[in-house]
Structure formats: C-alpha cells, structure tokens
Design a protein around this motif. Structure first.
Motif, short mmCIF file in Angstrom:
data_model
loop_
_atom_site.label_atom_id
_atom_site.label_comp_id
_atom_site.label_asym_id
_atom_site.label_seq_id
_atom_site.Cartn_x
_atom_site.Cartn_y
_atom_site.Cartn_z
N TYR A 238 -12.63 29.97 -17.68
CA TYR A 238 -11.99 31.51 -18.54
C TYR A 238 -13.57 31.50 -18.89
CZ TYR A 238 -7.72 30.77 -16.84
OH TYR A 238 -6.32 31.42 -15.84
N ILE A 239 -14.46 32.56 -18.38
CA ILE A 239 -15.89 32.27 -19.24
C ILE A 239 -15.72 33.86 -20.31
CG2 ILE A 239 -18.16 33.56 -19.08
CD1 ILE A 239 -17.83 33.31 -15.91
N THR A 240 -14.73 35.31 -20.55
CA THR A 240 -14.79 35.56 -21.27
C THR A 240 -13.36 35.82 -22.30
OG1 THR A 240 -14.84 37.31 -20.48
CG2 THR A 240 -16.73 37.15 -21.05
N ALA A 241 -12.79 36.21 -23.10
CA ALA A 241 -11.39 36.88 -23.45
C ALA A 241 -11.89 37.58 -24.66
CB ALA A 241 -10.76 34.99 -24.13
N GLN A 242 -11.75 38.53 -23.81
CA GLN A 242 -12.36 39.67 -24.83
C GLN A 242 -10.59 40.18 -25.49
OE1 GLN A 242 -12.44 43.52 -26.12
NE2 GLN A 242 -13.51 43.22 -27.30
N GLY A 243 -10.95 40.62 -27.15
CA GLY A 243 -9.67 40.82 -28.02
C GLY A 243 -9.46 42.18 -28.37
N ARG A 244 -10.32 43.05 -27.36
CA ARG A 244 -10.09 45.02 -27.68
C ARG A 244 -8.07 45.01 -28.42
NH1 ARG A 244 -10.49 49.19 -24.38
NH2 ARG A 244 -11.33 51.65 -25.77
N ASN A 245 -8.20 45.81 -28.96
CA ASN A 245 -6.79 45.66 -29.21
C ASN A 245 -6.68 47.21 -29.82
OD1 ASN A 245 -5.61 43.54 -29.01
ND2 ASN A 245 -6.23 42.56 -30.92
N SER A 246 -7.37 48.55 -28.70
CA SER A 246 -6.47 49.31 -29.11
C SER A 246 -7.73 50.57 -28.33
CB SER A 246 -6.13 50.06 -31.10
OG SER A 246 -7.37 50.31 -31.40
N ARG A 270 -10.55 37.09 -19.02
CA ARG A 270 -8.64 37.44 -19.12
C ARG A 270 -8.64 37.96 -20.58
NH1 ARG A 270 -5.93 31.23 -20.34
NH2 ARG A 270 -7.17 31.17 -21.73
N ALA A 271 -7.11 38.60 -20.63
CA ALA A 271 -7.20 39.61 -21.44
C ALA A 271 -6.81 38.94 -22.95
CB ALA A 271 -6.69 41.06 -20.86
N TYR A 272 -7.51 38.99 -23.76
CA TYR A 272 -6.85 38.63 -24.86
C TYR A 272 -6.72 39.44 -26.10
CZ TYR A 272 -8.68 35.30 -29.07
OH TYR A 272 -8.13 34.70 -30.48
N GLY A 273 -7.15 40.44 -25.92
CA GLY A 273 -5.84 41.77 -26.23
C GLY A 273 -5.68 42.72 -25.27
N ALA A 274 -4.77 43.75 -25.87
CA ALA A 274 -4.21 44.39 -24.42
C ALA A 274 -4.73 46.10 -24.44
CB ALA A 274 -3.39 45.27 -25.32
N ASN A 305 -4.78 49.40 -19.51
CA ASN A 305 -5.69 49.65 -20.66
C ASN A 305 -6.43 48.31 -20.57
OD1 ASN A 305 -3.02 51.74 -21.93
ND2 ASN A 305 -2.05 49.73 -22.08
N LEU A 306 -7.00 47.57 -19.36
CA LEU A 306 -7.58 46.59 -19.71
C LEU A 306 -8.98 47.93 -18.97
CD1 LEU A 306 -6.07 43.64 -18.01
CD2 LEU A 306 -6.50 44.19 -20.42
N ILE A 307 -10.41 47.45 -19.43
CA ILE A 307 -11.36 48.25 -19.15
C ILE A 307 -12.51 46.78 -18.69
CG2 ILE A 307 -13.54 49.16 -19.46
CD1 ILE A 307 -11.69 50.50 -21.27
N TYR A 308 -12.66 46.21 -17.13
CA TYR A 308 -13.25 45.09 -16.85
C TYR A 308 -14.29 45.86 -14.88
CZ TYR A 308 -10.53 41.81 -19.17
OH TYR A 308 -9.64 41.33 -20.17
N VAL A 309 -15.02 45.89 -15.55
CA VAL A 309 -16.47 46.68 -14.55
C VAL A 309 -17.28 45.80 -14.40
CG1 VAL A 309 -18.03 48.81 -14.79
CG2 VAL A 309 -15.75 48.38 -15.90
N GLU A 310 -17.58 45.74 -12.90
CA GLU A 310 -19.06 45.20 -12.93
C GLU A 310 -19.83 46.33 -11.75
OE1 GLU A 310 -18.07 41.53 -9.77
OE2 GLU A 310 -16.00 41.97 -10.73
N ALA A 311 -21.09 46.09 -12.12
CA ALA A 311 -22.13 47.12 -11.75
C ALA A 311 -22.86 46.46 -11.26
CB ALA A 311 -22.04 49.01 -12.22
N ASP A 312 -23.45 47.20 -10.24
CA ASP A 312 -24.77 46.61 -9.10
C ASP A 312 -25.09 45.02 -9.53
OD1 ASP A 312 -24.99 49.42 -8.73
OD2 ASP A 312 -25.89 49.86 -10.86
#
Length: 357
Positions: A238-246, A270-274, A305-312
C-alpha cells in the motif's frame, strides 16, 4: 451568625479571584499567541532576501561547529525567528534527530541525498520510532536522505520484518523538502498534519509508506515499492494511507508529475480516514500497480466519502478500466484547485523560504 455571613463573603471573594485568574490566563494566552505568531514569521537576511541569517556547520571529522546534527539543532535558541541554516557535510550520520516545536525557521542543507544521510533503526511504535521528527512550523530540508534501517535487510540472509519503523515524522505547518530521499519499509513517511511540499524527492517502502493527515503536494517525486524486493512473502503493498476524517477537512495528498515504480504489487492507497483523499495527476504508473488500484479498508460500504482521483496518467499501471467503481472523476475546475500551489500555499509561504535551488 458570623459563620453564616463569613461563608458567603468567602465564596464571593473566591468567585472574584477565579474571575481574575481567568482574565489573567486569557491575557497570557493572547500574549503567548502573538509571541509565537511573530516567532513563526521567519525573517530573511536584510542584505539579501534569499540568504539565511546564520549558518551552522556540521562535520563528523570535527571541521565544523558540531559533529552531530542534533547538537547543532540544540544550539539554536528557542522561538528563533530568523532562518538558520544547518549545513551538513557528506557522511552517514548515525543518530536520531528531533526538532522540537519551539525551534522553527531551520533550513537543513545536506550535500545531496546520495552523500548525506541520517540513519537509525528504531521500531518501538509509530510515535517513537522515527529517525527524524520535525514538530515546528517553517522547516526546510534539502539534499538529505532519511533512513530507518530496521526493516531493510542488509544481506541475503537477513531476517525480513514488516513492522512500523518510521524514517520521518512531520507535525509542523509550512514544511518543505527538496531533493531528499526517504527509506523504510512500513510507515516510511508520516505526513502527520499541516501543509507540506515535497519536490524532486525519492520515497520508498512497502506498506502505508506515505501516511497521515497532511495537506501536501508531492511534485516530480519518485515513489518506489520495495515489497517484492525486501518482503516478497507480503501479498500486496500500500503506497498511501491518507487520514482525512471529515468532509470539511482540507487535508489530502496530491501527486503531480511523479513516477510510481517498484518490485511486487501494490495498491495506490487505502483509506486511513473516513474521507481519505489522494489525487494523482500526470504521473507514470508502472505495472506494480494492482488493477483495482484502491482499497476502502475499514470503510467498506462508505466508499462514497472517499476521494481517489487519477487524471491524465500513463504507463502500464495507469489503465483505470478495472479500477474500483468508486474512483472519482473531477472536472477541470475542481482538479485545478488541488494542482495549484495555492492548495497548500494561499499566503505565499513557499516563495518566502530561503533559496534552496
């Protein structure tokens, strides 16, 4: 009768004293706030706005002011408000380095990430194992490798472990890293909180090796998976585990013009936050990236609620046809607000940093 009169008078005095104490405490807090705020506005040398006010030299051979980086940091006065450069000579510095919260405005400059390294091997837990910990605002590092060697085998017969062992832990706001490298296996870089900028850096690991709740831009960085090299028995990285919670949390990781390479197979995150948020833009993704791309982890059934984006993006791992169905697509205007430096730098703090190029 006297007792009955005395008690209310004492209570009245006590209330007045408590009120006075609260007022004094409030005044103290306000004064402290303005004192700290002033201290955190790092001053550049008046003669040349790109120069630091003072340089401290670190050289293990004894030719500098100090032989260790920590001793150099310890020599800087608390609440310093002028940019102090710590110039670090080539060498492998075997020490654990901590910049305390009351020492902002430090510029660590090495001789290059292949020549200057800070190395240690703690693995106690996430809060104690980091080789380098930075707590104050306004910290800059250039040309340094930060390594936690505990998880990294030194030979073919070395015991392989996948355990939390941090290279770097960053708490403070307005921190920037240029031409640096970060080495670990699990939890390499804890991007804890605050706004951070990583430019032309190298980051390697296997599990959650860029994690935390930072609001950060990673530009022109190489992100290298080492699970297949150091821990082939580990099924997926797992490369990232970003923890945004709201939904109103401004944090998120933005990768632009980066290269994702490596040995083995890995999720992008993977989602470290909701409300975890990671955006990857115009980057090259190798075949190490799993087709599904992302993992909801503890937030299955709440993927909206998760925001994962891949662009170009491009490369053998950039095909999104088999990605998770909840991968987001942002319009040009939505995407732009994350790609612009203003996402982390509305007040222009990056332009005020001492010259690093």
């Amino acid at each position: 009768m006297v007792e009955s009169l005395h008690f209310p008078l004492c209570k009245e005095l006590e209330v007045k004293m408590q009120f006075l104490q609260h007022i004094l405490a409030l005044i103290f807090i306000v004064l402290l706030y303005f004192s700290i705020s002033k201290a955190l506005e790092c001053q550049l040398n008046n003669a040349n706005k790109f120069k630091v006010a003072h340089t401290i030299r670190v050289d293990q051979s004894g030719k500098g002011d100090f032989k260790t980086i920590q001793n150099a940091i310890d020599s800087i006065p608390s609440n310093n408000d002028k940019w102090i450069r710590i110039l670090i000579s080539p060498g492998h510095f075997r020490e654990k380095v901590t910049i305390p919260a009351n020492k902002p405005c430090i510029f660590l400059e090495g001789a290059g990430s292949k020549l200057t390294s800070i190395e240690w091997g703690d693995h106690m837990d996430t809060c104690d194992s980091a080789t380098f910990t930075s707590s104050p605002d306004n910290i800059v590092a250039k040309g340094i490798s930060f390594k936690n060697i505990y998880n990294i085998p030194s030979g073919p017969d070395a015991k392989k472990k996948v355990e939390p062992a941090l290279a770097v832990r960053i708490y403070g706001d307005k921190s920037a890293f240029y031409n640096c490298a970060f080495f670990g296996l699990q939890d390499t870089l804890w991007d804890v909180q605050g706004r951070h900028y990583f430019y032309n850096c190298y980051i390697e690991g296997a599990v959650d090796f860029i994690f935390g709740s930072g609001q950060s831009i990673y530009e022109k960085c190489e992100i290298n998976l080492t699970a297949g090299k150091y821990a082939p028995e580990y099924p997926n990285g797992y490369i990232t585990a970003q923890g945004r919670n709201s939904s109103d949390d401004p944090s998120g990781f933005v990768f632009k013009y980066c290269v994702f390479t490596g040995y083995g197979k890995t999720y992008l995150g993977r989602a470290y936050g909701a409300y975890s948020r990671v955006i990857i833009y115009k980057s090259v993704l190798s075949d190490a990236i799993l087709a599904s791309g992302w993992d909801a982890w503890r937030y299955v059934h709440h993927e909206g609620n998760l925001i994962y984006v891949e662009a170009d993006c491009k490369g053998p791992g950039a095909n999104t046809s088999k990605r998770v169905p909840w991968l987001k697509k942002l319009g040009a205007s939505q995407l732009k607000k994350f790609l612009n430096l203003s996402y982390i730098d509305k007040e222009g703090w990056i332009a005020k940093l001492p010259k690093v190029s």
